[in-house]
Design an enzyme around this catalytic site. Structure first.
Site, mmCIF file in Angstrom:
data_model
loop_
_atom_site.group_PDB
_atom_site.id
_atom_site.type_symbol
_atom_site.label_atom_id
_atom_site.label_comp_id
_atom_site.label_asym_id
_atom_site.label_seq_id
_atom_site.Cartn_x
_atom_site.Cartn_y
_atom_site.Cartn_z
ATOM 1 N N LYS A 1 0.847 -1.202 0.000
ATOM 2 C CA LYS A 1 0.000 0.000 0.000
ATOM 3 C C LYS A 1 0.881 1.251 0.000
ATOM 4 O O LYS A 1 2.074 1.176 0.343
ATOM 5 C CB LYS A 1 -0.902 -0.010 1.235
ATOM 6 N N ARG B 1 -10.745 0.247 14.395
ATOM 7 C CA ARG B 1 -10.620 0.849 13.063
ATOM 8 C C ARG B 1 -11.696 0.230 12.189
ATOM 9 O O ARG B 1 -12.872 0.426 12.455
ATOM 10 C CB ARG B 1 -9.190 0.627 12.555
ATOM 11 N N HIS C 1 -6.667 -7.183 12.799
ATOM 12 C CA HIS C 1 -5.369 -6.497 12.786
ATOM 13 C C HIS C 1 -4.925 -6.155 14.212
ATOM 14 O O HIS C 1 -5.697 -5.579 14.970
ATOM 15 C CB HIS C 1 -5.483 -5.214 11.960
ATOM 16 N N ARG D 1 0.603 -10.776 6.837
ATOM 17 C CA ARG D 1 0.596 -9.580 5.971
ATOM 18 C C ARG D 1 1.771 -8.682 6.364
ATOM 19 O O ARG D 1 1.729 -8.020 7.398
ATOM 20 C CB ARG D 1 -0.719 -8.808 6.161
ATOM 21 N N TYR E 1 14.308 30.854 5.061
ATOM 22 C CA TYR E 1 13.133 31.568 5.583
ATOM 23 C C TYR E 1 13.218 31.771 7.099
ATOM 24 O O TYR E 1 13.673 30.894 7.831
ATOM 25 C CB TYR E 1 11.857 30.768 5.308
ATOM 26 N N CYS F 1 12.997 24.284 3.100
ATOM 27 C CA CYS F 1 11.995 24.926 2.237
ATOM 28 C C CYS F 1 11.213 23.839 1.481
ATOM 29 O O CYS F 1 11.422 22.657 1.688
ATOM 30 C CB CYS F 1 12.672 25.834 1.223
ATOM 31 N N MET F 2 10.350 24.259 0.571
ATOM 32 C CA MET F 2 9.588 23.273 -0.198
ATOM 33 C C MET F 2 10.494 22.488 -1.145
ATOM 34 O O MET F 2 10.274 21.304 -1.390
ATOM 35 C CB MET F 2 8.475 23.961 -1.001
ATOM 36 N N ASP F 3 11.534 23.160 -1.655
ATOM 37 C CA ASP F 3 12.349 22.535 -2.697
ATOM 38 C C ASP F 3 13.843 22.431 -2.385
ATOM 39 O O ASP F 3 14.579 21.824 -3.152
ATOM 40 C CB ASP F 3 12.195 23.336 -4.005
HETATM 41 C C1 PLP Z 1 -0.469 -1.822 6.689
HETATM 42 C C2 PLP Z 1 -1.130 -3.095 7.075
HETATM 43 C C3 PLP Z 1 -0.377 -4.255 7.271
HETATM 44 C C4 PLP Z 1 1.144 -4.280 7.203
HETATM 45 O O1 PLP Z 1 1.643 -3.890 8.451
HETATM 46 P P1 PLP Z 1 3.224 -3.800 8.724
HETATM 47 O O2 PLP Z 1 3.289 -3.521 10.170
HETATM 48 O O3 PLP Z 1 3.731 -2.673 7.898
HETATM 49 O O4 PLP Z 1 3.800 -5.089 8.342
HETATM 50 C C5 PLP Z 1 -1.050 -5.414 7.552
HETATM 51 N N1 PLP Z 1 -2.390 -5.437 7.653
HETATM 52 C C6 PLP Z 1 -3.145 -4.334 7.487
HETATM 53 C C7 PLP Z 1 -4.611 -4.425 7.624
HETATM 54 C C8 PLP Z 1 -2.535 -3.129 7.210
HETATM 55 O O5 PLP Z 1 -3.281 -2.028 7.060
#
Ligand code: PLP
Length: 395
Positions: free
Chosen positions: A39, A137, A166, A225, A271, A318-320
């Site tokens: 992601k 969540r 999770h 995951r 700045y 700065c931004m850049d």
């Molecule tokens: C981001 C995410 C993960 C991965 O988690 P890490 O700690 O980066 O390995 C796994 N499951 C869900 C639902 C996530 O949102």
């Protein structure tokens, strides 16, 4: 492509990513599926490239947060199962089905829309139910799991494939956090058992992120995951933990000095005039800023590497651009390579070091790297691919 043609760039070491995938695979064992979480553009590293590397080295699934992220991977001809972990709006159902993305279901509205799209395309869509076991969540509460599964199972075109949750504190070491993780896990297992008894068999149950996958073998279930560890970051943030494995940093961030000049005593830098030279000082300009994802809180705080030595940021980012003091590096010259993240000579700046300076999680540092930072992909030290803004390649 030559690096000299780039102003600032990120180097992505695909060999390191491959090694991390193999280390994770070895740790979790052959019976557990490894899902590569890519992601947010693979935490800034590049979703397509990291997904490919992960799949070539033992990962079997890919996970993203949004349907558009899944579509990007499908367009790059990645055919592995892709689970969308985030919320999908009912109106995204068509996209999900057309591109063969597996949704996370938490609401009847999503299921109905998906069912309609599945019927329209004449496809069966495997879905994963998410349980909120204590993260607060996304998900349904464990008590709602059976009703939800029943509703989903009555909708044509949907196949209940997965059940997951999770962990909120799998990366924490305190007794109470360990107990909390166990409690969350038990709630998920409880939901799975209740579903089984009600006649809903789940083929893929999953719970672990990187930290849990490494630390809690008994919680790995059918699949884990992993994102953080995949990208070479220690999910335990350096806590001495029995479960820690050998991981290699994947990303480096580099640039060139684009101006090196002695500024007279009393010169204001950047700045706000937050830094004024106390004496004549050699100051260099680095063309990276918060518009690139390099955080402004690093003003007067961060440091970079020039000619293998540390050089402090002076004045505001700065931004850049930002400026550094190179008074102690007399060899520093125009167009020298400067390392913001990575190693140079015997010095090294980890993404974790930058994260500590700005008081955040390492994932926030790399996932914030802007698209205008070109990504240069390396294998065996050679550039195998570059990705620059608008998807063009360099001449
Ligand atoms: C981001 C995410 C993960 C991965 O988690 P890490 O700690 O980066 O390995 C796994 N499951 C869900 C639902 C996530 O949102």
């Amino acid at each position: 492509m030559t690096k000299q043609a780039l102003l600032s760039w990120a180097e992505i070491n695909l060999d390191a990513a491959a090694a991390n995938v193999r280390a994770l695979k070895q740790r979790i064992g052959r019976d557990v599926l490894l899902a590569a979480v890519v992601k947010a553009d693979a935490y800034g590293h590049g979703a397509v490239q990291i997904a490919r590397e992960a799949l070539q080295n033992g990962a079997k699934w890919i996970m993203v947060n949004r349907s558009v992220e899944g579509v990007e991977l499908r367009k790059a001809h990645i055919s592995a199962p892709i689970l969308v972990l985030g919320h999908t709006m009912p109106d995204e159902a068509d996209t999900m089905v057309r591109w063969g993305l597996r949704p996370t279901l938490t609401q009847p509205e999503q299921a109905q829309a998906l069912s309609r799209a599945a019927e329209y395309y004449g496809k069966e869509v495997p879905v994963h139910l998410k349980i909120d076991t204590g993260m607060g969540r996304l998900g349904v509460f464990p008590t709602q799991a059976i009703d939800f599964a029943r509703a989903v199972s009555q909708m044509p075109g949907l196949a209940l494939e997965g059940l997951y949750s999770h962990p909120a504190v799998a990366d924490e070491a305190s007794e109470s956090d360990i107990a909390y993780t166990r409690m969350q896990f038990e709630r998920l297992i409880g939901a799975r058992e209740a579903l089984r008894q009600a006649g809903y068999a789940i083929s893929i149950c999953h719970f672990c992120n990187s930290a849990a996958a490494i630390k809690y073998p008994e919680m790995r279930l059918d699949m884990v995951r992993c994102g953080t560890a995949l990208h070479g970051f220690d999910p335990f943030s350096g806590q001495k933990d029995a479960g820690t494995i050998e991981l290699r940093p994947v990303l480096a961030l580099k640039s060139h000095l684009v101006r090196v000049e002695v500024q007279a005593e009393g010169s204001a830098i950047s700045y706000g005039r937050t830094y004024v030279t106390p004496k004549p000082t050699r100051i260099a300009v680095v063309p990276v800023g918060y518009g690139d994802g390099y955080r402004r809180v690093l003003s007067n705080r961060g440091f970079v590497l020039v000619r293998g030595q540390r050089a402090p940021i002076v004045g505001r980012v700065c931004m850049d651009q930002f400026m550094i003091d190179v008074a102690h590096i007399p060899e520093a010259a125009l167009y020298d390579e400067v390392v913001l993240i990575g190693s140079q000579g015997s010095e090294c700046i980890l993404s974790e070091d930058v994260a500590r300076l700005v008081d955040t999680h390492v994932n926030e540092i790399t996932s914030a790297l802007a698209p205008r930072i070109p990504r240069v992909y390396l294998k065996a030290g050679l550039v195998v691919e570059t990705r620059i803004l608008a998807g063009e390649d360099l001449p």
